[in-house]
Design a protein around this motif. Structure first.
Motif, mmCIF file in Angstrom:
data_model
loop_
_atom_site.group_PDB
_atom_site.id
_atom_site.type_symbol
_atom_site.label_atom_id
_atom_site.label_comp_id
_atom_site.label_asym_id
_atom_site.label_seq_id
_atom_site.Cartn_x
_atom_site.Cartn_y
_atom_site.Cartn_z
ATOM 1 N N ILE A 125 -4.331 1.689 -2.025
ATOM 2 C CA ILE A 125 -3.882 0.340 -2.371
ATOM 3 C C ILE A 125 -5.007 -0.628 -2.025
ATOM 4 C CG2 ILE A 125 -2.261 -1.526 -1.847
ATOM 5 C CD1 ILE A 125 -0.159 0.607 -1.289
ATOM 6 N N MET A 126 -5.347 -1.493 -2.963
ATOM 7 C CA MET A 126 -6.426 -2.457 -2.742
ATOM 8 C C MET A 126 -5.878 -3.881 -2.750
ATOM 9 S SD MET A 126 -9.433 -0.807 -5.158
ATOM 10 C CE MET A 126 -10.551 -2.171 -4.745
ATOM 11 N N ASN A 127 -6.333 -4.658 -1.769
ATOM 12 C CA ASN A 127 -6.119 -6.112 -1.716
ATOM 13 C C ASN A 127 -4.690 -6.519 -1.376
ATOM 14 O OD1 ASN A 127 -8.841 -6.321 -2.511
ATOM 15 N ND2 ASN A 127 -8.275 -6.352 -4.671
ATOM 16 N N TRP A 128 -3.942 -5.653 -0.743
ATOM 17 C CA TRP A 128 -2.620 -6.039 -0.262
ATOM 18 C C TRP A 128 -2.711 -6.560 1.166
ATOM 19 C CZ3 TRP A 128 1.917 -2.119 -1.444
ATOM 20 C CH2 TRP A 128 2.447 -2.424 -2.709
ATOM 21 N N PRO A 129 -1.985 -7.619 1.493
ATOM 22 C CA PRO A 129 -1.881 -8.015 2.904
ATOM 23 C C PRO A 129 -1.080 -6.968 3.674
ATOM 24 C CG PRO A 129 -0.385 -9.315 1.552
ATOM 25 C CD PRO A 129 -1.225 -8.509 0.603
#
Length: 242
Positions: A125-129
């Protein structure tokens, strides 16, 4: 197989053109049906221009925005009526990469259902808080435990179904919307004893537009999963497939 990708949209003017262009390049023989819920930002006009240029791209405009589940059911019914042999679910916002679409399609002939999974080995998963990451991770764990299913990414929205799988799992009889729509269908697939393969993907958070995820969607999912899980244990039989 004759394959069609179902892409629901609502106000995705910033994303849909690039996605359609990328699909045409990577999978030129695959058809696309965009199911638009009467977007107000010009999304239908963009898609309509693509339909004029490419006979493999289709547009279904629904009069009202009644939920993700309703949009997919409308798209599935459209595809089944036209005898497509494989039907793909894919988001419009760029979170599902076309490179991973090609990988899913490569193995679709061998399984009833192929799932692009974030939670199997190799999934990313990319760019999730951190909060969103934990919500998805814990939601999947809770859903699997309560509903007693083996699918690791039971909330995944990136899937390939054979037409027979859609019919055997009675997907058109589903009633859920939003986040929990995917969970309900994971249960249906499991109860129908379909062959399922989870393929690791890289999920990328959208760059443009606003996420449709909100607190009410999460609340609906938690309540329904809890209800279904308890009901299944009390009744001792399938929840959906009779």
């Amino acid at each position: 197989m004759t394959t069609i990708i179902i892409i629901p949209t609502f106000n995705e003017a910033e994303n849909i053109a690039k996605l359609l262009r990328d699909i045409v390049v990577a999978a030129p023989d695959v058809h696309v049906l965009v199911v638009d819920d009467s977007s107000t930002d010009g999304t239908p006009d963009i898609i309509h221009r693509f339909t004029l240029e490419n006979r493999h791209i289709h547009l279904l405009v629904r009069p009202n925005k009644t939920g993700l589940g309703d949009a997919y059911r409308a798209g599935f019914a459209w595809a089944i009526e036209r005898a497509y042999e494989a039907v793909v679910q894919m988001d419009a916002d760029g979170s599902h990469r076309v490179a991973d679409l090609v990988t899913l399609l490569d193995v679709a002939n061998s399984f009833d259902v192929v799932i692009g999974s974030r939670w199997v080995k190799g999934g990313k998963i990319m760019n999730w808080p951190a909060k969103r990451y934990l919500l998805s991770k814990l939601g999947n764990i809770y859903g699997r435990l309560m509903l007693r299913i083996a699918i690791k990414d039971a909330t995944a929205g990136f899937r390939v179904y054979s037409r027979q799988a859609l019919e055997n799992a009675q997907i058109l009889n589903s009633t859920s919307q939003g986040y929990v729509f995917q969970l309900e269908n994971s249960v249906r697939v499991s109860e129908a004893k379909l062959s399922v393969q989870e393929i690791p993907i890289t999920f990328v958070e959208r760059e443009f537009g606003e996420s449709k995820m909100n607190a009410s969607i999460v609340k609906e999912a938690m309540l329904k999963v809890t209800f279904w899980g308890l009901r299944g244990r009390i009744l001792g039989h399938n929840l959906f497939i009779k």
